[in-house]
Design a protein around this motif. Structure first.
Motif, short mmCIF file in Angstrom:
data_model
loop_
_atom_site.label_atom_id
_atom_site.label_comp_id
_atom_site.label_asym_id
_atom_site.label_seq_id
_atom_site.Cartn_x
_atom_site.Cartn_y
_atom_site.Cartn_z
N ARG A 1 4.28 -10.75 -35.29
CA ARG A 1 3.26 -11.61 -35.92
C ARG A 1 2.12 -10.80 -36.53
NH1 ARG A 1 3.10 -15.63 -31.10
NH2 ARG A 1 1.24 -14.46 -30.55
N GLY A 2 2.13 -9.49 -36.34
CA GLY A 2 1.07 -8.67 -36.89
C GLY A 2 -0.19 -8.65 -36.05
N GLU A 3 -0.03 -8.76 -34.74
CA GLU A 3 -1.17 -8.68 -33.83
C GLU A 3 -1.19 -7.33 -33.14
OE1 GLU A 3 -1.43 -12.11 -31.30
OE2 GLU A 3 -0.67 -13.44 -32.87
N TYR A 4 -2.29 -7.03 -32.46
CA TYR A 4 -2.50 -5.70 -31.88
C TYR A 4 -3.07 -5.83 -30.46
CZ TYR A 4 -2.28 -3.99 -36.74
OH TYR A 4 -1.89 -3.69 -38.03
N LEU A 5 -3.01 -4.74 -29.73
CA LEU A 5 -3.68 -4.61 -28.44
C LEU A 5 -4.93 -3.74 -28.63
CD1 LEU A 5 -0.62 -3.68 -26.16
CD2 LEU A 5 -1.33 -5.94 -26.97
N PRO A 6 -5.93 -3.89 -27.76
CA PRO A 6 -7.11 -3.02 -27.86
C PRO A 6 -6.77 -1.60 -27.42
CG PRO A 6 -7.30 -4.48 -25.97
CD PRO A 6 -6.09 -4.92 -26.72
N MET A 7 -7.06 -0.64 -28.30
CA MET A 7 -6.83 0.78 -27.98
C MET A 7 -8.12 1.31 -27.34
SD MET A 7 -5.81 3.72 -30.72
CE MET A 7 -5.02 5.26 -30.26
N SER A 8 -8.38 0.81 -26.14
CA SER A 8 -9.69 1.02 -25.52
C SER A 8 -9.57 1.71 -24.18
CB SER A 8 -10.39 -0.33 -25.34
OG SER A 8 -11.61 -0.18 -24.66
N THR A 9 -10.53 2.58 -23.92
CA THR A 9 -10.63 3.23 -22.60
C THR A 9 -11.63 2.50 -21.71
OG1 THR A 9 -12.34 4.74 -23.41
CG2 THR A 9 -10.05 5.47 -23.60
N ASN B 1 -13.51 2.55 -29.28
CA ASN B 1 -12.94 1.53 -28.41
C ASN B 1 -12.67 0.21 -29.13
OD1 ASN B 1 -12.56 2.99 -26.07
ND2 ASN B 1 -14.56 2.49 -25.21
N ARG B 2 -13.07 0.11 -30.39
CA ARG B 2 -12.67 -1.04 -31.21
C ARG B 2 -11.32 -0.81 -31.88
NH1 ARG B 2 -15.38 -1.98 -35.71
NH2 ARG B 2 -14.75 -4.17 -35.76
N SER B 3 -10.75 0.34 -31.66
CA SER B 3 -9.48 0.69 -32.28
C SER B 3 -8.36 -0.19 -31.75
CB SER B 3 -9.16 2.16 -32.03
OG SER B 3 -10.21 2.99 -32.51
N LEU B 4 -7.23 -0.18 -32.48
CA LEU B 4 -6.11 -1.08 -32.19
C LEU B 4 -4.81 -0.28 -32.15
CD1 LEU B 4 -7.06 -3.82 -34.80
CD2 LEU B 4 -7.53 -3.93 -32.33
N TYR B 5 -3.86 -0.76 -31.32
CA TYR B 5 -2.51 -0.19 -31.35
C TYR B 5 -1.53 -1.20 -30.80
CZ TYR B 5 -3.25 1.40 -26.38
OH TYR B 5 -3.51 1.49 -25.04
N ILE B 6 -0.26 -0.97 -31.05
CA ILE B 6 0.78 -1.83 -30.47
C ILE B 6 2.13 -1.15 -30.66
CG2 ILE B 6 1.29 -3.21 -32.55
CD1 ILE B 6 1.42 -5.66 -30.55
N GLY B 7 3.04 -1.38 -29.72
CA GLY B 7 4.41 -0.91 -29.85
C GLY B 7 5.31 -2.04 -30.30
N SER B 8 6.57 -1.71 -30.56
CA SER B 8 7.49 -2.69 -31.13
C SER B 8 8.16 -3.58 -30.10
CB SER B 8 8.58 -1.97 -31.94
OG SER B 8 9.36 -1.14 -31.10
N LEU B 9 8.05 -3.24 -28.79
CA LEU B 9 8.78 -4.03 -27.80
C LEU B 9 7.98 -4.24 -26.52
CD1 LEU B 9 11.49 -5.47 -27.48
CD2 LEU B 9 12.40 -3.42 -26.40
N GLY B 10 7.83 -3.22 -25.70
CA GLY B 10 7.10 -3.37 -24.45
C GLY B 10 7.10 -2.07 -23.67
N GLN B 11 6.26 -2.01 -22.65
CA GLN B 11 6.11 -0.79 -21.86
C GLN B 11 7.29 -0.55 -20.91
OE1 GLN B 11 3.63 0.97 -23.51
NE2 GLN B 11 2.77 1.51 -21.52
N GLY B 12 7.85 -1.64 -20.41
CA GLY B 12 8.86 -1.51 -19.37
C GLY B 12 10.23 -1.17 -19.92
N GLY B 13 11.02 -0.48 -19.11
CA GLY B 13 12.38 -0.17 -19.49
C GLY B 13 13.39 -1.10 -18.87
N SER B 14 13.01 -1.82 -17.80
CA SER B 14 13.95 -2.70 -17.12
C SER B 14 13.99 -4.06 -17.79
CB SER B 14 13.54 -2.88 -15.66
OG SER B 14 14.33 -3.88 -15.04
N PRO B 15 15.19 -4.60 -18.05
CA PRO B 15 15.26 -5.92 -18.69
C PRO B 15 14.76 -7.05 -17.81
CG PRO B 15 17.44 -5.22 -17.96
CD PRO B 15 16.53 -4.05 -17.76
N ILE B 16 14.59 -6.80 -16.51
CA ILE B 16 14.12 -7.85 -15.62
C ILE B 16 12.63 -7.69 -15.30
CG2 ILE B 16 16.39 -8.21 -14.60
CD1 ILE B 16 15.50 -6.53 -12.21
N GLY B 17 11.97 -6.72 -15.91
CA GLY B 17 10.57 -6.48 -15.65
C GLY B 17 9.66 -7.33 -16.53
#
Length: 800
Positions: free
Chosen positions: A775-783, A747-763
């Motif tokens: 910037r080279g930052e990450y989200l927590p890959m945690s359950t 749960n200390r693991s890290l991940y991130i995508g290149s853009l975002g979860q949503g597909g709608s441009p207004i979301g």
């Protein structure tokens, strides 16, 4: 006079109040329309929904970044149902577009401009290949796919419609099981093809002779890093595959080559192209090298950076299925990630699994007629022919192409019936140990990937699965006769494929470089097929520079490294150039003290990449304006003083003159873009990630809504790869997803995508990961819910 001024003032006031009223009215209409679009297009993410197809309730908790944490108590199928549900909620357009690509049904909604793409897709037969794969899958896979399909269709019943469907004016069809297999075929093309290199290789031989192959496609350097060392190789029971060599190759008329290259143009327009610097990195570090004493595994696949992004982060838990990582909308599995016990990452092997066959006169062919519907136009009938080798791809332009030249067929592992790759990916989600992991990979067909492995018990490993052809007496680098003299002799047995478990040095690094040294008895790819060794060398140097005590932060720094080894190799050659003017002299001086770190605020980084772009054109006078050689070819040409440096049309006789001319061209280009003062030539002004929409990315008035951009570091062959596109300096490919898994505390693991979860441009989650990613930052890959931040919870209840 005063009265007149008061009257004028009143009239002005009326006008102002009228205009203000009109503006407010228009704003109200626009605001109302915006709110209406939001209410009808954005998914419901809180509350309860009653759906058909579940055995029990499922909770979907979206964290502050929109990542769903799915919890199903009744069955694993319920968890996968929910994955299909949220995939369609957030990425409906992407899913429909992807399956339309596989089906060759783009013109149906995009009109006549998409007809060339549909012809290419129908001739190659991606959808037919997917249809043949579905019956071959295991019972478990079929059950999970059916559950996923039911989840997608349940989400459709919610009535929310993606903005793209509204703009194009159509309603998507219901999802089917085969739709969940079809996109994997497109990924196989994106990652597992080399027929374009066969075509270019044929042109090189025709214009430069056999020796030209090594000049344009430099062989992998002796002594450069390989994924496995000689002592880590499996000991095949089978005899060696036979001597390597090109053997007899087939001559293709130039008009046939141009016809075949039409496929490349169609693929390129869909983002399905092999571009220099497009690759991936992954590595696994044993506990003997880490501070915690447990392995650390890292991965960042380099693919097209699109809007929406390819990947969809998800945390998926049922009674026995417990996986978190990167999924692909349309596929019912975590493709890259971890479960409670094991973690895995992938990079492309670059095997040679495609061959072009020149079929002799009289070869028996089958044919079928495909009907392509075209929006606003009559239907188009397309006759598709096949030989025993595969589809006849020289028919790309229709009937007229048949009279234009010989019949050329494509043989490719991904088009063969019975592809069980989906069994492999679903099996990885369930793997508890190395035996489970390798058993799952034994079902893998295409596209072959370098899988790195780690588990909570401290084990590490590597496997390169997939069907890799055995050729005897020829190497597959050029088109061959289809007369039966150049046929595949089966595939490398699974147990003989490159693999290692708990390697003695505690480290496996892959970066699309050569997989095995020359002592391996089979040919996986020809010597010109591998990526340049720069990324593999830099990763290995950084990780072995500190032989023990490596931490998560150390691995993060390696994954984000932007120091250019290409510059270090080319530096003495480029700095020896003779500038032919003051602007060139100033640019050369700025490069002289540069450390090679390609940051967004670096001026030398931009000068270097602009100059390298010009140098990479050195074979265009021989091969055509679209061809750019790689960095290694530039290095070899400058060192050898060879013929590629010469250009009679520009009166360039040797490499010193080439360096002077290309420096001048680079400086002139930057002056035209950014002005005469080099102080303003910072890298990030031109080098920006371009996450463009597949359909609307170039449409005026829509592109600014659907496209996303940000300054990015990195460059050609840096670890954090970010090759600037020739002519624009945009970054169109790169780390589409990053993960670092700490097996001492998952749960200390890290991940991130290149853009975002949503597909709608207004979301709210259309692009909220992009700035962090750049910037080279990450989200927590945690359950663990404590790591999720503010959440929104939706419950899916079964319709009784």
């Amino acid at each position: 006079m005063a009265t007149g001024r008061r009257g004028a003032g009143r009239r002005v006031g009326w006008v102002v109040r009228g205009l203000l009223g009109l503006i407010l009215a228009v704003a109200a209409v626009i605001g109302g329309a915006f709110l209406w679009v939001r209410s009808t297009a954005l998914p419901r993410v809180a509350g309860a929904a009653v759906v058909q197809g579940l055995s029990g309730p499922v909770t979907v908790t979206r964290d502050q970044w929109g990542v769903p944490h799915i919890r199903a108590q009744g069955s694993d199928e319920d968890a996968v149902f929910a994955l299909g549900f949220v995939h369609w909620q957030d990425r409906a357009w992407q899913m429909d577009f992807q399956r339309r690509v596989a089906q060759g049904r783009l013109a149906e909604v995009l009109g006549e401009p998409a007809l060339a793409q549909d012809r290419f897709l129908r001739i190659w037969g991606f959808q037919r290949a997917a249809e043949s794969a579905l019956p071959a899958l295991s019972d478990r896979s079929r059950r999970l796919i059916r559950a996923y399909t039911a989840g997608v269709n349940a989400a459709m019943q919610e009535g929310k419609t993606a903005v793209e469907f509204r703009i194009l004016g159509y309603t998507p069809d219901a999802w089917s099981d085969v739709d969940s297999v079809s996109w994997s075929k497109l990924m196989a093309f994106d990652l597992g093809g080399n027929y374009d290199e066969e075509l270019l290789g044929r042109r090189v031989v025709d214009r430069l002779g056999e020796a030209g192959l090594n000049e344009v496609f430099p062989p992998y350097p002796e002594g450069a890093p390989t994924n496995l060392s000689a002592d880590e190789l499996p000991r095949p029971a089978a005899p060696p595959a036979g001597p390597a060599g090109t053997g007899d190759t087939a001559l293709l008329p130039e008009r046939t080559v141009e016809t075949l290259r039409a496929h490349l143009a169609a693929a390129r327009s869909l983002g399905m192209e092999r571009v220099p610097g497009k690759g991936s990195n992954d590595w696994v570090i044993a506990g003997s090298r880490t501070e915690s004493g447990k392995p650390i595994l890292a991965d960042d696949p380099h693919l097209a950076l699109t809007s929406p992004m390819l990947w969809y982060l998800a945390d998926l838990q049922g009674p026995t299925l417990k996986a978190i990582g990167a999924s692909i909308p349309g596929l019912p599995a975590i493709v890259i990630g971890r479960n409670e016990r094991v973690a895995w990452g992938v990079t492309n092997v670059n095997p040679d699994v495609q061959d072009l066959y020149l079929e002799p006169e009289g070869t028996r062919l089958t044919q079928r007629t495909e009907v392509i519907r075209v929006k606003g136009k009559p239907d188009v009938q397309l006759v598709v022919r096949e030989s025993a080798h595969g589809p006849v791809i020289s028919d790309v332009a229709g009937e007229d192409a048949r009279a234009a030249g010989p019949t050329v067929a494509l043989k490719w592992t991904a088009l063969a019936p019975g592809d069980t790759t989906m069994d492999a990916f679903l099996g990885l989600n369930y793997a508890a140990n190395w035996a489970d992991f390798t058993r799952a990979l034994s079902a893998y067909v295409a596209p072959s990937q370098n899988f790195v492995y780690a588990d909570v018990d401290g084990n590490t490993g590597y496997y390169a699965p997939g069907r890799m052809p055995v050729r005897r007496g020829w190497d597959g680098s050029l088109p061959v006769p289809g007369d039966g003299s150049r046929e595949w002799q089966g595939f490398i047995p699974f147990e003989d494929l490159p693999h290692t478990f708990n390697p003695a040095d505690g480290l496996v690094v892959t970066a699309n470089n050569r997989v095995v040294p020359g002592s391996y008895p089979y040919e996986i790819g020809n010597i010109r097929n591998w990526a340049e060794p720069y990324r593999a060398r830099r990763i290995t140097d950084l990780l072995t520079g500190r032989p023990t005590g490596l931490t998560l932060d150390d691995v993060k720094r390696v994954q984000l490294d932007t120091v250019s080894l290409v510059w270090q190799d080319l530096k003495p050659r480029m700095l020896a150039a003779t500038p032919d003017g003051e602007s060139s002299r100033r640019a050369l001086e700025l490069l002289r003290g540069w450390d090679g770190n390609q940051t967004v605020d670096s001026v030398p980084a931009l000068i270097f990449e602009a100059w390298l772009m010009q140098l990479q054109k050195l074979a265009q006078d021989e091969l055509g304006n679209e061809h750019a050689v790689n960095s290694l070819a530039v290095l070899n040409a400058l060192d050898g003083g060879g013929r590629l440096c010469q250009d009679a049309a520009r009166q360039i006789r040797d490499c010193p003159q080439l360096l002077t001319a290309t420096l001048r061209q680079a400086v002139t280009d930057l002056q035209a873009r950014l002005g005469d003062d080099p102080a303003g030539w910072t890298y990030g002004k031109l080098h920006r990630v371009a996450s463009d929409h597949r359909a609307f990315g170039k449409v005026k008035y829509l592109r600014d809504v659907f496209n996303h951009s940000a300054p990015t570091p990195g460059g050609t062959n840096t670890v954090n790869v970010a090759r600037p596109e020739a002519g624009t300096f945009r970054q169109t490919h790169g780390p589409s997803y990053r993960q670092i898994v700490d097996l001492s505390d998952p749960n200390r693991s890290l991940y991130i995508g290149s853009l975002g979860q949503g597909g709608s441009p207004i979301g709210p989650h259309a692009s909220d990961q992009q700035t962090l990613w750049a910037r080279g930052e990450y989200l927590p890959m945690s359950t663990d819910p404590k790591d999720w931040g503010p959440t929104r919870v939706m419950t899916l209840n079964s319709l009784k």
